[in-house]
Design a protein around this motif. Structure first.
Motif, mmCIF file in Angstrom:
data_model
loop_
_atom_site.group_PDB
_atom_site.id
_atom_site.type_symbol
_atom_site.label_atom_id
_atom_site.label_comp_id
_atom_site.label_asym_id
_atom_site.label_seq_id
_atom_site.Cartn_x
_atom_site.Cartn_y
_atom_site.Cartn_z
ATOM 1 N N THR A 49 0.728 -1.418 -0.016
ATOM 2 C CA THR A 49 0.037 0.039 -0.102
ATOM 3 C C THR A 49 0.858 1.248 0.155
ATOM 4 O OG1 THR A 49 -0.232 -0.284 2.280
ATOM 5 C CG2 THR A 49 -1.933 -1.019 1.036
ATOM 6 N N GLN A 50 2.138 1.197 0.885
ATOM 7 C CA GLN A 50 2.854 2.441 0.697
ATOM 8 C C GLN A 50 3.493 2.674 -0.497
ATOM 9 O OE1 GLN A 50 5.089 3.456 4.330
ATOM 10 N NE2 GLN A 50 4.457 1.625 5.043
ATOM 11 N N TRP A 51 3.691 1.624 -1.237
ATOM 12 C CA TRP A 51 4.364 1.694 -2.506
ATOM 13 C C TRP A 51 3.480 2.154 -3.582
ATOM 14 C CZ3 TRP A 51 3.202 -1.035 -7.280
ATOM 15 C CH2 TRP A 51 4.148 -0.696 -8.103
ATOM 16 N N LEU A 52 2.278 1.759 -3.661
ATOM 17 C CA LEU A 52 1.216 2.265 -4.612
ATOM 18 C C LEU A 52 1.117 3.859 -4.306
ATOM 19 C CD1 LEU A 52 -1.510 -0.517 -4.105
ATOM 20 C CD2 LEU A 52 -0.166 -0.165 -6.102
ATOM 21 N N GLU A 53 1.115 4.106 -3.004
ATOM 22 C CA GLU A 53 0.892 5.752 -2.928
ATOM 23 C C GLU A 53 2.319 6.497 -3.264
ATOM 24 O OE1 GLU A 53 -0.943 7.361 0.456
ATOM 25 O OE2 GLU A 53 -1.556 5.114 1.190
ATOM 26 N N GLU A 54 3.312 5.905 -2.647
ATOM 27 C CA GLU A 54 4.803 6.726 -3.004
ATOM 28 C C GLU A 54 5.233 6.146 -4.355
ATOM 29 O OE1 GLU A 54 6.176 8.523 1.110
ATOM 30 O OE2 GLU A 54 6.938 6.463 0.600
ATOM 31 N N GLN A 66 13.238 6.213 3.859
ATOM 32 C CA GLN A 66 12.240 7.405 4.077
ATOM 33 C C GLN A 66 11.423 7.215 2.828
ATOM 34 O OE1 GLN A 66 12.380 9.907 6.195
ATOM 35 N NE2 GLN A 66 13.867 8.351 7.389
ATOM 36 N N ARG A 67 11.355 6.412 1.979
ATOM 37 C CA ARG A 67 10.549 6.492 0.783
ATOM 38 C C ARG A 67 10.276 5.186 0.405
ATOM 39 N NH1 ARG A 67 7.963 9.880 -2.520
ATOM 40 N NH2 ARG A 67 7.762 9.316 -4.595
ATOM 41 N N ALA A 68 8.927 4.765 -0.090
ATOM 42 C CA ALA A 68 8.826 3.484 -0.780
ATOM 43 C C ALA A 68 8.998 3.426 -2.140
ATOM 44 C CB ALA A 68 7.193 3.174 -0.268
#
Length: 442
Positions: free
Chosen positions: A278-283, A405-407
């Motif tokens: 889910t974090q990867w889908l957003e970032e 700090q980032r997906a």
């Protein structure tokens, strides 16, 4: 009677997954990255991992209704703390309270069902257990979608606010419909909770969590107190008359121990996807919280359907084997995911993880109910959830290590590779389990 049990039991799994689509928004508001927001995931699992068996023991000793109602009061308080939180530390406190409060429902519900079974003189029907599993698994499955809708409509504080009315409704239903506990605890009973064992377990687990969450720069010295506390815990549990974790029983009851192991490994993989994907889908792909929640909908729907199907299945080995294979296949799909991956492939990957969610929870719950001692089903159910949360804690640690700090694509591929290996281990453990094969022949 089952209505408040179902409503209370969905609160913990709902909150474990609903937060997934709010992590990015919370991080932006407080100016922190994924490595810190993951604490909102880990602190709930840490609290739940300790509280589930403790409250299960309390339910067995002082009565499940009392424990169930007290937990709902704590849940409502946690929601208020989260809504009014002026800083990130207050959100951590809210999730800590939430982990403790929601941990009461599932072991208390299992104890209520066992007590009702004794009163009626017949075993609890598999369909009733299936409804309990459906409430937990269904709420966990729809959590990302519901969280995306709440965050996209009212902001991330709605994730915390929704617990207040849910807890109050469950409390009212429980007062009206759950039978009163038929005995009062004797003054000596709290001593049977093994406070020393609880403290040792909590200390060892907390130290392990701090080590895992700092894998990018490992604090190796933490392993010394973790090992020491674990050794003392093992020594004490083997000598305590009523231990917090009955190691002797687990040593004899291999089928129950293997169920805990399977459950923890499966949810390690599931939660890597639940939070990492889910974090990867957003970032990584640039989707909003609302769109991310909608993209997780196939996983939610398949989990709901399969939890119902799993409740109607007589065997245990077949659904667990199918789930293990699909977890491995879904992880393989994510290993090749990138910014150019078609949307249909991402939806398919989500479905590959939804089916195992429905099958694993239902089947392992049936295995625990079958193999657990009759007078300790509450604490046995709590230990099942502890195994699940240990897997989730490890998953959140892997996410923090992979993303920083980032997906990004590289972090997603690292998690997918680890998940493939774990999926293959889970397949081997399931297929080779003789107790599961024996169950299928009955």
């Amino acid at each position: 009677m089952t209505a408040p049990l179902l409503l209370g039991s969905l609160l913990n799994p709902l909150n474990t997954t609903m937060i997934s689509t709010a992590l990015v928004a919370i991080g932006h508001d407080f100016g922190i990255g994924a490595a810190r927001t993951v604490w909102l995931v880990s602190i709930l699992y840490l609290a739940s991992a300790v509280a589930q068996p403790v409250l299960g023991r309390l339910a067995d000793s002082i009565g499940p209704r009392r424990v169930f109602l007290a937990g709902l009061v704590v849940v409502a308080a946690s929601g208020l703390v989260g809504v009014l939180a002026p800083g990130f530390g207050w959100l951590i406190a809210s999730r800590l309270l939430l982990g403790v409060g929601t941990s009461a429902a599932y072991p208390a519900a299992m104890a209520v069902l066992r007590a009702e079974s004794r009163r009626l003189g017949r075993p609890t029907p598999r369909t009733v257990l299936g409804r309990l599993s459906f409430a937990a698994l269904g709420s966990a499955a729809v959590g990302p979608t519901l969280g995306g809708l709440l965050v996209g409509t009212w902001g991330w504080r709605a994730i915390f606010a929704v617990n207040v009315p849910l807890a109050l409704i469950a409390f009212g239903c429980a007062v009206a419909w759950i039978p009163k506990d038929d005995h009062a605890a004797a003054p000596s009973e709290p001593a049977g909770l093994d406070p020393l064992g609880i403290v040792l377990f909590s200390g060892a687990l907390t130290g392990l969590v701090f080590f895992l969450l700092g894998l990018a720069h490992p604090a190796w010295w933490l392993l010394i107190p973790v090992a020491a506390l674990s050794a003392v815990l093992t020594w004490w549990q083997l000598r305590c008359p009523r231990p917090f974790i009955d190691l002797r029983m687990l040593g004899r009851n291999h089928a129950l121990a293997r169920t805990y192991l399977r459950h923890g490994l499966a949810y390690l993989v599931i939660y890597c996807v639940m939070y990492g994907f889910t974090q990867w889908l957003e970032e990584g792909r640039g989707f909003s919280s609302l769109h991310t929640g909608l993209l997780m909908l196939p996983m939610s729907v398949t989990a709901l359907v399969c939890s119902l199907l799993g409740a109607r299945t007589k065997g245990i080995r077949a659904p667990l084997s199918i789930a293990a294979v699909l977890l491995t296949a879904g992880s393989a799909v994510l290993l090749f995911a990138s910014g150019a991956t078609p949307l249909a492939v991402l939806l398919l990957a989500g479905a590959c993880f939804g089916i195992p969610q429905g099958l694993i929870g239902t089947s392992n719950q049936a295995a625990v109910y079958q193999h657990a001692p009759a007078d300790a089903v509450g604490s046995a159910a709590g230990l099942q959830r502890t195994a699940q949360y240990l897997g989730a804690i490890t998953a959140s640690s892997l996410i923090g290590l992979a993303y920083g700090q980032r997906a990004d694509d590289g972090g997603l591929h690292l998690m997918a590779a680890v998940s493939i290996v774990l999926g293959l281990v889970l397949v081997a453990l399931t297929v080779s389990d003789r107790a599961l094969r024996a169950r299928n022949r009955k």
